[in-house]
Motif scaffolding. Structure first.
Motif, PDB file in Angstrom:
ATOM      1  N   VAL A 120       0.813  -1.219   0.000  1.00  0.00           N
ATOM      2  CA  VAL A 120       0.000   0.000   0.000  1.00  0.00           C
ATOM      3  C   VAL A 120       0.841   1.262   0.000  1.00  0.00           C
ATOM      4  CG1 VAL A 120      -1.942  -1.078   1.152  1.00  0.00           C
ATOM      5  CG2 VAL A 120      -0.123  -0.066   2.504  1.00  0.00           C
ATOM      6  N   GLY A 121       2.129   1.110  -0.164  1.00  0.00           N
ATOM      7  CA  GLY A 121       2.979   2.318  -0.180  1.00  0.00           C
ATOM      8  C   GLY A 121       4.285   2.044   0.512  1.00  0.00           C
ATOM      9  N   VAL A 122       5.270   2.734   0.124  1.00  0.00           N
ATOM     10  CA  VAL A 122       6.598   2.577   0.719  1.00  0.00           C
ATOM     11  C   VAL A 122       6.851   3.770   1.623  1.00  0.00           C
ATOM     12  CG1 VAL A 122       9.061   2.402   0.263  1.00  0.00           C
ATOM     13  CG2 VAL A 122       7.423   1.336  -1.287  1.00  0.00           C
ATOM     14  N   LEU A 123       7.077   3.486   2.902  1.00  0.00           N
ATOM     15  CA  LEU A 123       7.327   4.575   3.844  1.00  0.00           C
ATOM     16  C   LEU A 123       8.696   5.182   3.593  1.00  0.00           C
ATOM     17  CD1 LEU A 123       5.962   2.955   7.131  1.00  0.00           C
ATOM     18  CD2 LEU A 123       4.861   4.608   5.660  1.00  0.00           C
ATOM     19  N   THR A 124       8.773   6.443   3.776  1.00  0.00           N
ATOM     20  CA  THR A 124      10.050   7.125   3.598  1.00  0.00           C
ATOM     21  C   THR A 124      11.078   6.567   4.572  1.00  0.00           C
ATOM     22  OG1 THR A 124       8.866   9.103   2.953  1.00  0.00           O
ATOM     23  CG2 THR A 124      11.188   9.368   3.559  1.00  0.00           C
ATOM     24  N   ALA A 125      12.281   6.212   4.070  1.00  0.00           N
ATOM     25  CA  ALA A 125      13.278   5.532   4.900  1.00  0.00           C
ATOM     26  C   ALA A 125      14.023   6.480   5.824  1.00  0.00           C
ATOM     27  CB  ALA A 125      14.274   4.793   4.003  1.00  0.00           C
ATOM     28  N   ALA A 126      14.387   7.630   5.303  1.00  0.00           N
ATOM     29  CA  ALA A 126      15.243   8.499   6.118  1.00  0.00           C
ATOM     30  C   ALA A 126      14.412   9.527   6.845  1.00  0.00           C
ATOM     31  CB  ALA A 126      16.270   9.190   5.227  1.00  0.00           C
ATOM     32  N   PHE A 127      14.173   9.313   8.147  1.00  0.00           N
ATOM     33  CA  PHE A 127      13.358  10.223   8.936  1.00  0.00           C
ATOM     34  C   PHE A 127      14.164  10.832  10.084  1.00  0.00           C
ATOM     35  CE2 PHE A 127       9.787   8.402   6.774  1.00  0.00           C
ATOM     36  CZ  PHE A 127       8.835   9.397   6.812  1.00  0.00           C
ATOM     37  N   ALA A 128      15.496  10.861   9.979  1.00  0.00           N
ATOM     38  CA  ALA A 128      16.284  11.368  11.088  1.00  0.00           C
ATOM     39  C   ALA A 128      17.074  12.615  10.756  1.00  0.00           C
ATOM     40  CB  ALA A 128      17.239  10.275  11.582  1.00  0.00           C
ATOM     41  N   ALA A 173      -0.609  14.795  -1.920  1.00  0.00           N
ATOM     42  CA  ALA A 173      -2.030  14.467  -2.107  1.00  0.00           C
ATOM     43  C   ALA A 173      -2.193  13.288  -3.060  1.00  0.00           C
ATOM     44  CB  ALA A 173      -2.778  15.690  -2.632  1.00  0.00           C
ATOM     45  N   LYS A 174      -1.321  13.205  -4.060  1.00  0.00           N
ATOM     46  CA  LYS A 174      -1.366  12.084  -4.996  1.00  0.00           C
ATOM     47  C   LYS A 174      -0.966  10.783  -4.315  1.00  0.00           C
ATOM     48  CE  LYS A 174      -0.442  14.953  -9.070  1.00  0.00           C
ATOM     49  NZ  LYS A 174       0.494  15.241 -10.185  1.00  0.00           N
ATOM     50  N   VAL A 175      -0.053  10.877  -3.343  1.00  0.00           N
ATOM     51  CA  VAL A 175       0.313   9.682  -2.568  1.00  0.00           C
ATOM     52  C   VAL A 175      -0.905   9.155  -1.821  1.00  0.00           C
ATOM     53  CG1 VAL A 175       1.774   8.760  -0.732  1.00  0.00           C
ATOM     54  CG2 VAL A 175       2.689  10.483  -2.286  1.00  0.00           C
ATOM     55  N   LEU A 176      -1.607  10.044  -1.166  1.00  0.00           N
ATOM     56  CA  LEU A 176      -2.763   9.635  -0.377  1.00  0.00           C
ATOM     57  C   LEU A 176      -3.902   9.130  -1.259  1.00  0.00           C
ATOM     58  CD1 LEU A 176      -2.755  12.467   2.297  1.00  0.00           C
ATOM     59  CD2 LEU A 176      -2.069  10.078   2.578  1.00  0.00           C
ATOM     60  N   SER A 205      -3.493   7.360  -4.038  1.00  0.00           N
ATOM     61  CA  SER A 205      -3.156   6.015  -4.490  1.00  0.00           C
ATOM     62  C   SER A 205      -2.852   5.058  -3.344  1.00  0.00           C
ATOM     63  CB  SER A 205      -1.950   6.069  -5.434  1.00  0.00           C
ATOM     64  OG  SER A 205      -0.834   6.665  -4.788  1.00  0.00           O
ATOM     65  N   ALA A 206      -2.427   5.593  -2.209  1.00  0.00           N
ATOM     66  CA  ALA A 206      -2.069   4.741  -1.062  1.00  0.00           C
ATOM     67  C   ALA A 206      -2.458   5.438   0.238  1.00  0.00           C
ATOM     68  CB  ALA A 206      -0.574   4.420  -1.081  1.00  0.00           C
ATOM     69  N   PRO A 207      -3.744   5.451   0.561  1.00  0.00           N
ATOM     70  CA  PRO A 207      -4.210   6.195   1.739  1.00  0.00           C
ATOM     71  C   PRO A 207      -3.746   5.635   3.077  1.00  0.00           C
ATOM     72  CG  PRO A 207      -5.992   4.891   0.794  1.00  0.00           C
ATOM     73  CD  PRO A 207      -4.847   4.818  -0.167  1.00  0.00           C
ATOM     74  N   MET A 208      -3.166   4.453   3.074  1.00  0.00           N
ATOM     75  CA  MET A 208      -2.678   3.863   4.321  1.00  0.00           C
ATOM     76  C   MET A 208      -1.190   4.111   4.529  1.00  0.00           C
ATOM     77  SD  MET A 208      -5.401   2.691   5.629  1.00  0.00           S
ATOM     78  CE  MET A 208      -4.824   1.626   6.955  1.00  0.00           C
ATOM     79  N   THR A 209      -0.653   5.127   3.879  1.00  0.00           N
ATOM     80  CA  THR A 209       0.757   5.461   4.002  1.00  0.00           C
ATOM     81  C   THR A 209       0.950   6.461   5.139  1.00  0.00           C
ATOM     82  OG1 THR A 209       1.008   5.149   1.622  1.00  0.00           O
ATOM     83  CG2 THR A 209       2.800   6.268   2.778  1.00  0.00           C
ATOM     84  N   ALA A 210       1.506   6.004   6.239  1.00  0.00           N
ATOM     85  CA  ALA A 210       1.653   6.854   7.425  1.00  0.00           C
ATOM     86  C   ALA A 210       2.545   8.055   7.158  1.00  0.00           C
ATOM     87  CB  ALA A 210       2.207   6.034   8.587  1.00  0.00           C
ATOM     88  N   SER A 211       3.608   7.853   6.384  1.00  0.00           N
ATOM     89  CA  SER A 211       4.531   8.953   6.112  1.00  0.00           C
ATOM     90  C   SER A 211       3.853  10.074   5.338  1.00  0.00           C
ATOM     91  CB  SER A 211       5.751   8.450   5.338  1.00  0.00           C
ATOM     92  OG  SER A 211       5.359   7.837   4.125  1.00  0.00           O
ATOM     93  N   ALA A 212       2.880   9.741   4.494  1.00  0.00           N
ATOM     94  CA  ALA A 212       2.177  10.760   3.721  1.00  0.00           C
ATOM     95  C   ALA A 212       1.285  11.603   4.621  1.00  0.00           C
ATOM     96  CB  ALA A 212       1.355  10.110   2.612  1.00  0.00           C
ATOM     97  N   TRP A 213       0.613  10.974   5.580  1.00  0.00           N
ATOM     98  CA  TRP A 213      -0.201  11.732   6.524  1.00  0.00           C
ATOM     99  C   TRP A 213       0.681  12.615   7.405  1.00  0.00           C
ATOM    100  CZ3 TRP A 213      -5.049  12.357   5.589  1.00  0.00           C
ATOM    101  CH2 TRP A 213      -5.795  11.351   4.975  1.00  0.00           C
ATOM    102  N   ASP A 253      -4.343  15.444  10.311  1.00  0.00           N
ATOM    103  CA  ASP A 253      -3.430  14.614   9.521  1.00  0.00           C
ATOM    104  C   ASP A 253      -2.461  13.857  10.425  1.00  0.00           C
ATOM    105  OD1 ASP A 253      -4.616  15.523   7.198  1.00  0.00           O
ATOM    106  OD2 ASP A 253      -3.177  17.159   6.938  1.00  0.00           O
ATOM    107  N   LEU A 254      -2.000  14.507  11.488  1.00  0.00           N
ATOM    108  CA  LEU A 254      -1.100  13.843  12.430  1.00  0.00           C
ATOM    109  C   LEU A 254      -1.805  12.686  13.124  1.00  0.00           C
ATOM    110  CD1 LEU A 254       1.637  13.750  13.832  1.00  0.00           C
ATOM    111  CD2 LEU A 254       0.810  15.499  15.426  1.00  0.00           C
ATOM    112  N   ASP A 255      -3.057  12.905  13.489  1.00  0.00           N
ATOM    113  CA  ASP A 255      -3.844  11.843  14.103  1.00  0.00           C
ATOM    114  C   ASP A 255      -4.022  10.673  13.142  1.00  0.00           C
ATOM    115  OD1 ASP A 255      -5.759  10.893  16.290  1.00  0.00           O
ATOM    116  OD2 ASP A 255      -7.086  10.924  14.556  1.00  0.00           O
TER     117      ASP A 255
END
Length: 214
Positions: free
Chosen positions: A28-36, A84-87, A89-97, A118-120
């Motif tokens: 359902v989507g690839v989460l962004t890897a680098a979050f640090a 918005a396009k990520v959401l 096509s893949a609304p279950m992508t936590a990184s997009a929210w 969106d954070l929630d």
């Protein structure tokens, strides 16, 4: 006269009733890897991800827009469109929210109702991360006074799990600039370390060392 037998031969049932159930795993989507990646001047969005799906390609473009034009509204607008396009096509992508919340906060200058929504949603999709945990925890504790009770509870729970099973929780706490958020995170992690020391004698000294570093 020999009579031919008309008895029907019994067929043996196929193994497992002749049915094989093969579970299908949907990506359902690839989460962004680098979050640090955090600049000294303040909390900024991390770098671009590696595109593996259509949603990830839009994520990469959104990250590039945020990285290449951090202080300009055109960059935020492009990032918002791609996100918005990520959401879509893949609304279950936590990184997009989470990215949507960050973009809204940068645009409005504060963590407003839309950013909180969106954070929630990022917590509803992935309450414990883990891929988004490191950056999301820094984001929520930097905005601790503006959070709703529901998001605060979710953030504290995520931090407890992060401190118990991931490395770098002490460094995460020390990087938080907001006094209220830093205190809340510090007290939470101290309790986690103390619980570890009480239940596992072999790690008691390690837990004490972690508490001393904070």
């Amino acid at each position: 006269m020999i009579r031919k037998s008309h008895r029907r031969s019994k067929r043996r049932p196929a193994p497992n009733g002749g049915r094989w159930f093969v579970p299908a795993i949907l990506t359902v989507g690839v989460l962004t890897a680098a979050f640090a990646a955090i600049l000294a001047s303040g909390l900024t969005w991390p770098g671009a991800s590696t595109p593996l799906t259509l949603a990830a390609q839009h994520e990469q473009r959104a990250d590039e827009a945020l990285s290449n034009d951090r202080d300009g509204s055109p960059g935020l607008e492009r990032a918002a469109i791609e996100n918005a396009k990520v959401l879509e096509s893949a609304p279950m992508t936590a990184s997009a929210w989470l990215r949507a919340s960050y973009i809204r906060t940068q645009t409005a200058g504060a963590l407003d109702a839309d950013a909180l929504r969106d954070l929630d949603m990022s917590y509803r999709v992935a309450p414990l991360g883990p891929a988004v945990s490191r950056w999301r925890l820094r984001f929520v504790f930097e905005n601790w006074p503006s959070l709703t009770p529901t998001i605060r509870a979710a953030a504290l729970n995520e931090l407890r799990v992060f401190a118990a099973y991931q490395t770098g929780s002490g460094a995460l706490v020390n990087s938080i600039q907001n006094p209220a958020g830093r205190l809340a995170a510090k007290l939470t992690i101290r309790h986690v370390y103390m619980d570890i020391a009480e239940t596992d004698a072999t790690t008691a000294q390690r837990a004490d060392a972690r508490i001393a570093e904070m």
